[in-house]
Design a protein around this motif. Sequence first.
Motif, PDB file in Angstrom:
ATOM      1  N   MET A 261      22.507 -30.366  30.579  1.00 29.45           N
ATOM      2  CA  MET A 261      23.004 -28.994  30.740  1.00 29.45           C
ATOM      3  C   MET A 261      24.325 -28.876  29.990  1.00 29.45           C
ATOM      4  N   LEU A 262      24.363 -27.977  29.016  1.00 27.31           N
ATOM      5  CA  LEU A 262      25.568 -27.764  28.206  1.00 27.31           C
ATOM      6  C   LEU A 262      26.212 -26.436  28.582  1.00 27.31           C
ATOM      7  N   SER A 263      27.520 -26.456  28.796  1.00 28.03           N
ATOM      8  CA  SER A 263      28.288 -25.223  28.989  1.00 28.03           C
ATOM      9  C   SER A 263      29.178 -25.062  27.767  1.00 28.03           C
ATOM     10  N   LEU A 264      28.874 -24.056  26.964  1.00 26.63           N
ATOM     11  CA  LEU A 264      29.592 -23.866  25.699  1.00 26.63           C
ATOM     12  C   LEU A 264      30.528 -22.668  25.799  1.00 26.63           C
ATOM     13  N   TYR A 265      31.736 -22.830  25.306  1.00 23.70           N
ATOM     14  CA  TYR A 265      32.705 -21.728  25.220  1.00 23.70           C
ATOM     15  C   TYR A 265      33.151 -21.608  23.768  1.00 23.70           C
ATOM     16  N   PRO A 266      32.382 -20.900  22.931  1.00 19.47           N
ATOM     17  CA  PRO A 266      32.713 -20.824  21.504  1.00 19.47           C
ATOM     18  C   PRO A 266      34.090 -20.214  21.261  1.00 19.47           C
ATOM     19  N   GLU A 267      34.805 -20.770  20.308  1.00 23.04           N
ATOM     20  CA  GLU A 267      36.106 -20.238  19.887  1.00 23.04           C
ATOM     21  C   GLU A 267      35.946 -19.639  18.497  1.00 23.04           C
ATOM     22  N   PHE A 268      36.268 -18.365  18.350  1.00 21.68           N
ATOM     23  CA  PHE A 268      36.158 -17.701  17.063  1.00 21.68           C
ATOM     24  C   PHE A 268      37.479 -17.843  16.300  1.00 21.68           C
ATOM     25  N   PRO A 269      37.409 -17.841  14.956  1.00 23.60           N
ATOM     26  CA  PRO A 269      38.642 -17.902  14.150  1.00 23.60           C
ATOM     27  C   PRO A 269      39.606 -16.778  14.517  1.00 23.60           C
ATOM     28  N   LYS A 270      40.900 -17.102  14.646  1.00 25.27           N
ATOM     29  CA  LYS A 270      41.888 -16.133  15.124  1.00 25.27           C
ATOM     30  C   LYS A 270      42.049 -14.947  14.176  1.00 25.27           C
ATOM     31  N   ASP A 271      41.920 -15.181  12.872  1.00 21.30           N
ATOM     32  CA  ASP A 271      42.131 -14.074  11.941  1.00 21.30           C
ATOM     33  C   ASP A 271      41.037 -13.018  12.075  1.00 21.30           C
ATOM     34  N   ILE A 272      39.824 -13.452  12.457  1.00 19.85           N
ATOM     35  CA  ILE A 272      38.748 -12.486  12.668  1.00 19.85           C
ATOM     36  C   ILE A 272      38.972 -11.714  13.963  1.00 19.85           C
ATOM     37  N   MET A 273      39.408 -12.422  14.999  1.00 25.47           N
ATOM     38  CA  MET A 273      39.579 -11.795  16.313  1.00 25.47           C
ATOM     39  C   MET A 273      40.801 -10.891  16.374  1.00 25.47           C
ATOM     40  N   SER A 274      41.748 -11.080  15.451  1.00 25.24           N
ATOM     41  CA  SER A 274      42.976 -10.265  15.491  1.00 25.24           C
ATOM     42  C   SER A 274      42.735  -8.832  15.045  1.00 25.24           C
ATOM     43  N   SER A 275      41.623  -8.603  14.361  1.00 27.18           N
ATOM     44  CA  SER A 275      41.336  -7.244  13.889  1.00 27.18           C
ATOM     45  C   SER A 275      40.207  -6.650  14.725  1.00 27.18           C
ATOM     46  N   VAL A 276      40.508  -5.551  15.413  1.00 25.19           N
ATOM     47  CA  VAL A 276      39.495  -4.882  16.227  1.00 25.19           C
ATOM     48  C   VAL A 276      38.683  -3.953  15.326  1.00 25.19           C
ATOM     49  N   SER A 277      37.373  -4.007  15.485  1.00 30.54           N
ATOM     50  CA  SER A 277      36.492  -3.178  14.672  1.00 30.54           C
ATOM     51  C   SER A 277      36.756  -1.692  14.932  1.00 30.54           C
ATOM     52  N   SER A 278      36.752  -0.896  13.876  1.00 33.02           N
ATOM     53  CA  SER A 278      36.942   0.553  14.037  1.00 33.02           C
ATOM     54  C   SER A 278      35.622   1.282  13.857  1.00 33.02           C
ATOM     55  N   SER A 279      34.524   0.522  13.800  1.00 30.44           N
ATOM     56  CA  SER A 279      33.225   1.163  13.616  1.00 30.44           C
ATOM     57  C   SER A 279      32.347   0.878  14.828  1.00 30.44           C
ATOM     58  N   GLY A 280      31.259   1.593  14.914  1.00 30.12           N
ATOM     59  CA  GLY A 280      30.322   1.387  16.007  1.00 30.12           C
ATOM     60  C   GLY A 280      29.847   2.720  16.568  1.00 30.12           C
ATOM     61  N   GLU A 281      28.643   2.702  17.146  1.00 27.73           N
ATOM     62  CA  GLU A 281      28.122   3.852  17.877  1.00 27.73           C
ATOM     63  C   GLU A 281      28.078   3.444  19.353  1.00 27.73           C
ATOM     64  N   PHE A 282      28.908   4.072  20.163  1.00 33.51           N
ATOM     65  CA  PHE A 282      29.035   3.712  21.570  1.00 33.51           C
ATOM     66  C   PHE A 282      28.283   4.738  22.416  1.00 33.51           C
ATOM     67  N   VAL A 283      27.226   4.285  23.082  1.00 32.86           N
ATOM     68  CA  VAL A 283      26.398   5.169  23.909  1.00 32.86           C
ATOM     69  C   VAL A 283      26.578   4.765  25.368  1.00 32.86           C
ATOM     70  N   PHE A 284      27.027   5.701  26.191  1.00 36.35           N
ATOM     71  CA  PHE A 284      27.272   5.434  27.611  1.00 36.35           C
ATOM     72  C   PHE A 284      26.182   6.124  28.434  1.00 36.35           C
ATOM     73  N   LEU A 285      25.525   5.350  29.300  1.00 36.84           N
ATOM     74  CA  LEU A 285      24.429   5.857  30.129  1.00 36.84           C
ATOM     75  C   LEU A 285      24.829   5.717  31.596  1.00 36.84           C
ATOM     76  N   LEU A 286      25.068   6.848  32.245  1.00 36.18           N
ATOM     77  CA  LEU A 286      25.650   6.869  33.594  1.00 36.18           C
ATOM     78  C   LEU A 286      24.632   7.324  34.635  1.00 36.18           C
ATOM     79  N   ASP A 287      24.517   6.540  35.703  1.00 34.16           N
ATOM     80  CA  ASP A 287      23.666   6.867  36.848  1.00 34.16           C
ATOM     81  C   ASP A 287      24.302   8.017  37.643  1.00 34.16           C
ATOM     82  N   ARG A 288      23.578   9.103  37.808  1.00 30.44           N
ATOM     83  CA  ARG A 288      24.049  10.216  38.642  1.00 30.44           C
ATOM     84  C   ARG A 288      23.069  10.500  39.771  1.00 30.44           C
ATOM     85  N   SER A 289      22.365   9.447  40.218  1.00 28.07           N
ATOM     86  CA  SER A 289      21.460   9.607  41.357  1.00 28.07           C
ATOM     87  C   SER A 289      22.282   9.811  42.623  1.00 28.07           C
ATOM     88  N   GLY A 290      21.610  10.219  43.689  1.00 31.66           N
ATOM     89  CA  GLY A 290      22.310  10.581  44.915  1.00 31.66           C
ATOM     90  C   GLY A 290      23.180   9.483  45.490  1.00 31.66           C
TER      91      GLY A 290
END
Length: 817
Positions: A261-290
């Motif tokens: 059993m392997l528990s992996l915690y990948p570490e991404f390069p810091k220069d990539i993680m320092s820049s937050v993406s400004s692109s993307g289509e964000f779709v929010f689906l909200l439950d409005r049941s009773g």
Amino acid sequence: MERCCCGLMTPEKQAVPLQSVDVQVDVKDHVATVVSTLLYQNKEEKPIEAVFVFPMPSEAAVCHFSAKVGETLIVAEVKEKKQAREEYDDALSSGQQAFLLEESDQSPDIFSMSVGSLPPGESASIRLEYVTELDVQADEALRFCLPAVLNPRYQPAGTESTSVNVTSVPSSLVPYDLTFSVRVESPRPVSKVESSCTMDPVEYLNQDQTKASVKLAAGHKFDRDVELLIYYKDSHQPSAVVEAGQASAKPGSLMGDPVLMLSLYPEFPKDIMSSVSSSGEFVFLLDRSGSMDCSMGHGPQSGPRIASARDTLLLLLKSLPMGCYFNIYSFGSIFEQIFKESAEYNQKTMEEALEKVEKMHADLGGTEILAPLKHIYSQGCIPNQPRQLFVFTDGEVGNTKEVINLVKSNSGSHRCFSFGIGDGASSALIKGLAKEGGGHAQFITGNDRMQPKVIQSLRFAMQPAVVDISVTWDLPKGVSASVLSPPLTSIFQGQRSLLYAQLTGQSKERTEGCVTVKYRLAGRPTENKLNFSLKPAEDAGLTVHRLAARSLIRSLEQDQEGARWEKDDAAKKKIIDLSVQSGVSSSFTAFIAVNKTSGDAIQGPLLRRNVPLPMMMACSMPMPQMNYGMQMQSMVCAKKKSKGFSLPKFRSKRSCASRASSGGFASLASSGGPVVTGMLCADNMMDEDFDDTMMVKGGSRLAPQPKALRDPLLELVSLQTASGCWKLEPALATALSKTSQDLENKQPSMAKTEVWATILALVWLHGLKADAKDEWELLVMKAATWLRSQNAAGLTECVEAANALLGCSVQKEALGL
């Protein structure tokens, strides 16, 4: 309507057969072994069959089921489900005691336990054992949840459901006791243990605090899920455990070979993680049941779930980057969308969305999530704007597998982030959506604030998608690894990925191996390595083998879902063989135990007693006198055809007004199906079949609620513009607990008003709301980006003036300037 004075009795004054539940949890690092002991007693004058339908963590591997009657111990075997049911029926027909445990055909997080032919005055002690992995939370805690609440599964219109009774009573009147204790052991010190329920103080069992125990405080009412958060020091460390195979099992088989059993915690390069993406289509689906009108927590200050969801959408919309696209869907028995198609994020679209979010109430009826998902997937993806879907629901649906399969079939076009809100949220649904959608699942229970968990998932969504994931092994000659887990489809910075592998063969040359996970991140080849020892851990038991078997079984079931199983006998046989070999439950097998020493054939009918479960109380409904009933059935003691069990389809034509006037009591029946008696969660009270004025039919709505005072943090956040800045306006002064005159008098002469207003907001957040950093960090990054784009003079003077006015001591560097 006569009010029952005691929860120990049915309306017919018969005793409920389940007396107590004792749960002992043994946590080793991030794996929990759970042993539940259920004591049944027949206080009636006739033999009975007790049936208990209960929730279970969807990822749990049920690995032991036994019964002790007097001095006789009967250990159950895993057999093909049809065969197990027939053996159970035959045993009851011949007067023998029998015990059956099976997984629901509809959802892997629901089980049914049948305790058959319990003679008058007889007791039976049932032992149920399962192992499960613990999820990593936003604050690095490991989460264990003992589900206590089984919400009714909402069955969409037009679908068939065969079912047995799921008896539910108000949770305060569940007539059996719970004792609950936990022992924690880890290579790393246990820093603290927290719970949603009142626990006795943590007791450390050794000096270095790597062992600890804790138990539930006396007097606990089993009225909510028991959630436990375990914190280790330096918890995010990759690890590997090799477990020796079972000596009696065949070499080369899953149980006979060592399993890793392997528990992996990948570490991404810091220069990539320092820049937050400004692109993307964000779709929010909200439950409005009773049921979204139910309270978030159990304290008097807890507001309704829908209000928390509205606040969370506010925070999400303010945290989105300029240049992205977004849309908001909401659903119940019908669904609505704010924009016809996803709109570009700017001040105009953000304001339009927020105005509509403010008017959202839990007024759309049942929980039919399939239709909005199909509509979302029918919309074409926007080029260079990766789709990120956020699903918020407290619901239980009867078509869980169909919903998850739909997400899986569209996994190539999006990532899905799911949120289970409140006690009783289906772990199978929430985790299945995230797993098959390559995203991340979160549960918000008790008095949790929803915002920090959701913003963490937004951070994940803004990380570049990891593609071309592969796993390679460096093992000694003669040793090979067969991966038992599904292929890795998503990796996130700081999140654990689990991998199970069967190790075949031996080597005297090396005692170490290495696994390398390779992938592409933002177009760049990246890899993470983990070296591990091949020496099996001591006293590990078969926990890792059972979890690996469960992972493989679930993977095989999911792969074949969508094909008709009866036409795929080879695949079905493979799952059954693996389940029987490992002793781990599956959707095609059941645990069966028969006491062949028990007595003579029973004369007359065998009475069936459905053990009641705690249930979410109906929300926003008056609750005076109620019938806390249990439905009863008579079962003729002859060989009968078992049809398995599922959860009922809740339908009713009664109006909300008539239900309210009758005291909130509900007795709902599906066509041709059994009756469920008890308080029902509001989803089922607000089905689309109700033609009452509270529904959306004909454009009518729930009456608007009085506007509550907003949290000061959210009040300030609501004033931020889409670009990231704040404006110098009276509302800002009010949010900062100052006057407009105060703000104008302290403004440095060379500073622009919007720069000054933005600095004020940032200093207030850093200086007075540092404990909520997880919630405001993304929108503060956006504000800092806007400030830098202004090339404004006098920033240092602005920060000093803001500190003086607000009584803070925030450094300019801390603001990202």
